[in-house]
Design a protein around this motif. Sequence first.
Motif, short mmCIF file in Angstrom:
data_model
loop_
_atom_site.label_atom_id
_atom_site.label_comp_id
_atom_site.label_asym_id
_atom_site.label_seq_id
_atom_site.Cartn_x
_atom_site.Cartn_y
_atom_site.Cartn_z
N VAL A 199 -1.08 -0.32 3.30
CA VAL A 199 -2.13 -1.32 3.20
C VAL A 199 -2.19 -1.79 1.74
CG1 VAL A 199 -4.60 -1.75 3.52
CG2 VAL A 199 -3.43 -0.12 5.01
N ASP A 200 -2.20 -3.10 1.52
CA ASP A 200 -2.35 -3.61 0.14
C ASP A 200 -3.77 -3.36 -0.32
OD1 ASP A 200 0.24 -4.58 -0.09
OD2 ASP A 200 -0.28 -6.46 0.91
N THR A 201 -3.93 -3.01 -1.60
CA THR A 201 -5.28 -2.75 -2.10
C THR A 201 -5.35 -3.10 -3.57
OG1 THR A 201 -7.05 -1.10 -2.16
CG2 THR A 201 -4.84 -0.32 -2.66
N TYR A 202 -6.45 -2.72 -4.23
CA TYR A 202 -6.62 -2.99 -5.66
C TYR A 202 -6.99 -1.72 -6.40
CZ TYR A 202 -9.03 -4.14 -9.95
OH TYR A 202 -9.43 -4.15 -11.26
N PHE A 203 -6.33 -1.45 -7.50
CA PHE A 203 -6.78 -0.45 -8.49
C PHE A 203 -6.67 -1.12 -9.86
CE2 PHE A 203 -4.88 2.33 -5.15
CZ PHE A 203 -5.99 3.09 -4.85
N PRO A 204 -7.58 -0.77 -10.78
CA PRO A 204 -7.51 -1.39 -12.11
C PRO A 204 -6.23 -1.00 -12.86
CG PRO A 204 -9.63 -0.31 -11.78
CD PRO A 204 -8.76 0.09 -10.64
N PHE A 205 -5.64 0.15 -12.48
CA PHE A 205 -4.53 0.69 -13.27
C PHE A 205 -3.16 0.40 -12.71
CE2 PHE A 205 -5.63 4.08 -10.31
CZ PHE A 205 -7.02 4.11 -10.38
N THR A 206 -3.08 -0.21 -11.52
CA THR A 206 -1.76 -0.54 -10.96
C THR A 206 -1.76 -1.96 -10.40
OG1 THR A 206 -2.48 0.52 -8.89
CG2 THR A 206 -1.03 1.81 -10.33
N ASN A 207 -0.58 -2.55 -10.37
CA ASN A 207 -0.42 -3.89 -9.78
C ASN A 207 1.07 -4.13 -9.53
OD1 ASN A 207 -0.85 -6.45 -8.88
ND2 ASN A 207 -1.07 -7.34 -10.93
N PRO A 208 1.48 -4.30 -8.27
CA PRO A 208 0.66 -4.24 -7.06
C PRO A 208 0.18 -2.82 -6.75
CG PRO A 208 2.99 -4.37 -6.48
CD PRO A 208 2.91 -4.52 -7.97
N SER A 209 -0.80 -2.73 -5.83
CA SER A 209 -1.37 -1.44 -5.45
C SER A 209 -1.34 -1.29 -3.94
CB SER A 209 -2.83 -1.36 -5.91
OG SER A 209 -2.95 -1.60 -7.29
N PHE A 210 -1.15 -0.06 -3.50
CA PHE A 210 -1.05 0.21 -2.05
C PHE A 210 -1.82 1.47 -1.68
CE2 PHE A 210 3.05 -1.13 -3.87
CZ PHE A 210 3.17 -2.40 -3.33
N GLU A 211 -2.19 1.55 -0.41
CA GLU A 211 -2.72 2.78 0.16
C GLU A 211 -1.87 3.15 1.36
OE1 GLU A 211 -7.44 2.46 -1.05
OE2 GLU A 211 -6.79 1.69 0.89
N LEU A 212 -1.72 4.43 1.59
CA LEU A 212 -1.02 4.88 2.79
C LEU A 212 -2.04 5.47 3.75
CD1 LEU A 212 1.84 5.22 4.08
CD2 LEU A 212 1.81 7.56 3.21
N GLY A 225 -3.53 6.65 -2.76
CA GLY A 225 -3.46 5.35 -3.42
C GLY A 225 -2.30 5.38 -4.40
N CYS A 226 -1.68 4.22 -4.65
CA CYS A 226 -0.53 4.20 -5.55
C CYS A 226 -0.22 2.78 -6.00
CB CYS A 226 0.70 4.80 -4.86
SG CYS A 226 1.31 3.81 -3.48
N GLY A 227 0.74 2.65 -6.89
CA GLY A 227 1.14 1.32 -7.31
C GLY A 227 2.02 1.33 -8.54
N VAL A 228 2.33 0.13 -9.01
CA VAL A 228 3.14 -0.03 -10.21
C VAL A 228 2.18 -0.08 -11.41
CG1 VAL A 228 4.80 -1.51 -11.40
CG2 VAL A 228 4.90 -1.28 -8.89
N THR A 229 2.39 0.81 -12.34
CA THR A 229 1.47 0.99 -13.47
C THR A 229 1.32 -0.30 -14.29
OG1 THR A 229 2.15 3.28 -13.58
CG2 THR A 229 1.07 2.40 -15.54
N GLU A 230 0.06 -0.62 -14.64
CA GLU A 230 -0.20 -1.79 -15.48
C GLU A 230 0.53 -1.63 -16.83
OE1 GLU A 230 -1.56 -4.65 -15.19
OE2 GLU A 230 -2.88 -4.58 -13.44
N GLN A 231 1.17 -2.68 -17.27
CA GLN A 231 1.91 -2.66 -18.54
C GLN A 231 1.06 -2.18 -19.71
OE1 GLN A 231 4.98 -2.98 -19.90
NE2 GLN A 231 5.57 -2.73 -17.77
N ASP A 232 -0.21 -2.58 -19.71
CA ASP A 232 -1.11 -2.24 -20.80
C ASP A 232 -1.20 -0.73 -21.01
OD1 ASP A 232 -2.34 -3.87 -22.53
OD2 ASP A 232 -4.35 -3.66 -21.64
#
Length: 381
Positions: A199-212, A225-232
Amino acid sequence: SPVAAALLEIGGVKIAKDDVVRESDPTNNVPDNIFSKIGLQLHRRDNHPIGILKNAIYDYFDSNYASKFVKFDDLCPIVSVQQNFDEVLVPADHVSRSYNDTYYVNADTVLRCHTSAHQAELLREGHSHFLVTGDVYRRDSIDSTHYPVFHQMEGVRVFSPDEWKDSGTDATSYVAMDLKKCLEGLARHLFGAVEMRWVDTYFPFTNPSFELEIYFQENWMEVLGCGVTEQDILTRNGRKGSVAWAFGLGLERLAMVLFDIPDIRLFWSTDQRFTSQFSEGKLGVKFKPFSKFPPCYKDISFWISDSFTENNLCEVVRGVAGDLVEEVKLIDNFTNKKGMTSQCYRIAYRSTERSLTDEEINQLQWNVRETVQSKLYVTLR
Ligand code: FA5
Ligand code: MG
């Protein structure tokens, strides 16, 4: 139930009860029953379902990544607001920062609400592959899959440019694909075949973000929850030019699926009939409920005030009834012509270990009513 120790030592840090529970301090909202869970470290017990699961996940990472992942499981759960929120880019006005959602020891210190609190410091220390397992704390609703103390495992993998440059896709897609492959592989390692969906979702620290989500007890249950870590986050912590993925597993939820454990409260049970069913390294066992005790439902209705929240109600109920409460559920909500709002909650009382007497339940409900009235500024109906 566990007795709160006066002094705990976790990960080399000494913690006195008076430092954590301060009823008169308005910047502190940690109740006694939460403090008493600090230091129990279910994830470090090899015969406990959470510990067995942790070790099985370690095995998966050791065998698929040549033991590259460095493991941490005794980092202190008392962390700064900066670690828990700022360092993972949680905005200043995000709900998760509120006293309604998080346990504050004081204005600058919290009981970590996720293992992501340790991401930044470990990146700064130079780690590129790591797993962090620990107890986390949240003010939350009450039902069979939510508990105010639970366990997470964080995983972070940092990629250097030469790992994706020949892949034919951009770095973010490459890393997102690798992440999903890794977690699907983990699910197969743990469960064999299981019904799951992303499921696509939102976390402040990852983009894109997903839930299983996994299909369990006739519902889709979110397990991670998981995702690709924000560059910052990478840039601020000395990893400019890298790309990374991160995940946070809910260990109780995964263990519920793995061992067929129907209620999250059971993880805290010291009843032999529960504990004796699990042993080190044994993944395949299905939990056999010792008996089903009948639930007892009690409704409570009141006119709410502006400051009323469901989490505050749940804290009061848990404070009175402890693990005898199975669920707190809003069943009616209306606003009258004068603009007053009335709510009715249904409280399910049920022990996982024995039958409760009517007398006992009536006493609990009476205490809940008294405490709700005196602490939550509502008018009972
Ligand atoms: C997080 O905590 C993120 N830090 C996860 C993450 C890490 C995302 C790294 C991206 C990168 P979330 O609040 O959804 O996300 O919690 C993660 C998992 O913890 C949930 O999927 C669920 O399995 C579990 N969980 C959340 N609340 C509770 C609760 N009250 N009781 C038991 N398990 C819970
Ligand atoms: Mg979530």
